[in-house]
Design an enzyme around this catalytic site. Structure first.
Site, PDB file in Angstrom:
ATOM      1  N   HIS A 189       0.747  -1.318   0.164  1.00 52.45           N
ATOM      2  CA  HIS A 189      -0.040   0.109  -0.156  1.00 52.45           C
ATOM      3  C   HIS A 189       0.806   1.170  -0.244  1.00 52.45           C
ATOM      4  CE1 HIS A 189      -3.724   2.917   1.044  1.00 52.45           C
ATOM      5  NE2 HIS A 189      -2.904   3.204   1.389  1.00 52.45           N
ATOM      6  N   GLU A 190       2.321   1.524   0.889  1.00 47.27           N
ATOM      7  CA  GLU A 190       2.666   2.453   1.164  1.00 47.27           C
ATOM      8  C   GLU A 190       3.812   2.355  -0.442  1.00 47.27           C
ATOM      9  OE1 GLU A 190       1.567   4.305   2.887  1.00 47.27           O
ATOM     10  OE2 GLU A 190       0.745   3.098   4.495  1.00 47.27           O
ATOM     11  N   HIS A 247       1.848   5.159  -2.862  1.00 44.94           N
ATOM     12  CA  HIS A 247       1.755   6.164  -2.366  1.00 44.94           C
ATOM     13  C   HIS A 247       3.499   6.390  -2.685  1.00 44.94           C
ATOM     14  CE1 HIS A 247      -1.833   7.142  -0.866  1.00 44.94           C
ATOM     15  NE2 HIS A 247      -1.550   6.190   0.234  1.00 44.94           N
ATOM     16  N   GLU A 254      -4.524   7.616  -2.833  1.00 48.90           N
ATOM     17  CA  GLU A 254      -4.982   6.997  -2.393  1.00 48.90           C
ATOM     18  C   GLU A 254      -5.355   5.548  -3.850  1.00 48.90           C
ATOM     19  OE1 GLU A 254      -5.638   4.734   1.035  1.00 48.90           O
ATOM     20  OE2 GLU A 254      -4.994   6.589   0.712  1.00 48.90           O
TER      21      GLU A 254
END
Ligand code: ZN
Length: 512
Positions: free
Chosen positions: A266-267, A270, A305
């Site tokens: 997830h990170e 980003h 996101e």
């Protein structure tokens, strides 16, 4: 002699430096700083933040901006120079519209309000938090009035996070989503009684091997460790100090492998966005979030996101991903995953269960948690819902959307920190991001007919290339709607996301 635009850019670059310095102080506070440092770190953050604010709202900015505007006036509308000047003008006027007493009252109330909230959550005592929420609500209403809005006070607040969204647009989007999600969830709940042959999380996964595997996959996606690093944080996040230093964090659970692994992916999503920004935009107005007071390269919460969700869920939780990665994972954990296979692993990381807690929610139920919060925020702001009636309204919506009722407010209305700090308007970004991610991925498949083949062999370079070209490199030059229209030809549309979920969970749960 420097041109007017160059002088303007040099000035904004210094504001950007200060905001990046704030990011460094925050990264350190959340990953390295001993507990005792928190009070003095608070002073350091406040001082640097004040200097950045003063520098940005100064007469010097106005003067440089006037001159730069005249210089770029006849350039094409989508040029980075025009966009940088226009955005700076816009935020310059906007920040001057918000009275300083609202900002300072909010800043003064936040730490106490957050502490009261934390105690209220621990003790299941909504009544003790209610007066602080009333005060915060009054402040954010005044803030919305100062900023101005055409239809709903929520419009003024969501602007800071998702500039192209309004209450009305969100309500249309939510209507589309609910019409697809609620029946899908009902079918999954009916089918989900069948237990998996084996629970993979009853055993231990050594942390060093968890870290190594997560980082290896992050690098396969394209995360450049020469400009990045991975650390541990209790509340994981990504932060950048320009595209040349983009850091991620995760947290580990010895048994539950998915926590750190999908947190890392997830990170990483980003981080890929921030690392992919055009080098020419480094230290520019187009990598500065003047309202949020951070130096952020991505254009909105939702756009950001969309990237974390795409790499975590649509790529990292796909059957194709585990067809390629289960064997190396099994080689890292031969005892733990003995007798398991890619199919079992894929199903194990895609379980759907209506649950009480947002941050633990799966891909199908997550957006229902968000919609509930956003709808409640709108009602609180417009005054149709009173703070004293909040727990009851929360529980009723939980029952309607998810079929579960919280046993207490700790597991209900008190679970999230956002409202205690006045963060109204930030929740829609999660759902907007999920919806955008499916639109981007569909467009990438349309533009790159061989993309499915690449993904099924674990080659992520073509997807990263498409995203960099269409999304990442532009920084904040285009808003989320412009990015969507330029790269997909459509406005925000829930249909691709609903199709994606339908196809995926038909597979996971044999719904046919
Ligand atoms: Zn995120």
């Amino acid at each position: 002699m420097a041109t007017a635009y160059e002088q303007f850019s040099a000035h904004i670059a210094q504001v950007n430096d200060l905001l990046n310095t704030l990011n460094i102080l925050k990264w350190d506070a959340r990953t390295q700083m001993p507990h005792g440092g928190s009070e003095t770190r608070g002073h350091q953050l406040a001082t640097v933040s004040l200097i950045a604010q003063e520098m940005f709202s100064s007469e010097k900015t106005a003067r440089l901006l006037d001159a730069a505007e005249a210089e770029v006036a006849h350039e094409p509308d989508d040029s980075y120079r025009v966009r940088a000047v226009r955005q700076t003008r816009h935020y310059y006027e906007l920040t001057r519209r918000i009275p300083l007493d609202i900002i300072s009252e909010k800043a003064a109330l936040s730490p106490t309000s957050e502490n009261v909230w934390a105690d209220a959550k621990k003790n299941n005592d909504f009544a003790s938090f209610a007066p602080y929420l009333e005060k915060m609500l009054d402040l954010v209403r005044r803030q919305a009035d100062a900023i101005g809005y055409a239809e709903h006070p929520f419009d003024a607040l969501v602007y800071e996070y998702e500039p192209s969204m309004t209450a009305a647009r969100l309500q249309t989007l939510f209507g589309q989503l609910k019409a697809g999600l609620l029946p899908l969830l009902a079918r999954i709940v009916d089918a989900a009684d069948k237990p998996l042959p084996r629970d993979l999380w009853q055993t231990e996964y050594p942390l060093d091997k968890q870290k190594a595997f997560g980082l290896k996959c992050a690098q396969e996606f394209g995360y450049d460790l020469n400009r990045g690093r991975l650390d541990i944080a209790p509340h994981p996040f990504e932060v950048s100090f320009t595209r040349n230093d983009v850091r991620i964090t995760t947290r580990y659970n010895l048994n539950y492998f998915p926590m750190a692994f999908f947190g890392t992916l997830h990170e990483t999503g980003h981080a890929l966005y921030e690392q992919g920004i055009d080098p020419a935009l480094t230290r520019s107005a187009l990598t500065t979030d003047f309202l949020g007071q951070y130096a952020v390269g991505g254009t909105s919460y939702g756009a950001h996101e969309s990237q974390s969700r795409m790499w975590e869920n649509q790529i990292g939780r796909s059957r194709e991903f585990w067809d390629v990665h289960f064997a190396p994972l099994q080689a890292s954990f031969p005892e733990q995953l003995r007798d398991a296979d890619a199919d079992l692993f894929f199903r194990s990381v895609n379980r759907v269960r209506p649950s009480l807690i947002r941050v633990e929610a799966d891909e199908v139920t997550y957006n229902l948690h968000i919609m509930l919060r956003v709808e409640i925020e709108m009602e609180l702001l417009s005054g149709t819902l009173k703070v004293s009636d909040l727990p009851e309204a929360w529980n009723a919506k939980m029952q309607t959307y998810l079929g579960v009722t919280p046993p207490d407010d700790t597991h209900g209305v008190l679970q999230d920190v956002h409202w205690s700090g006045g963060g109204f308007g930030s929740f829609p970004g999660y759902t907007v991001g999920n919806v955008m991610s499916a639109q981007f991925l569909d467009a990438a498949h349309r533009d790159l007919p061989t993309l499915a083949g690449s993904l099924s062999t674990g080659d992520y370079a073509p997807l990263l290339g498409w995203l960099t070209e269409n999304v990442y490199r532009h920084g904040r030059a285009f808003d989320a709607n412009e990015l969507l229209q330029r790269s997909t030809g459509s406005m925000l549309d829930a249909a691709p996301f609903l199709h994606y979920l339908e196809a995926k969970f038909t597979d996971v749960y044999d719904l046919r």
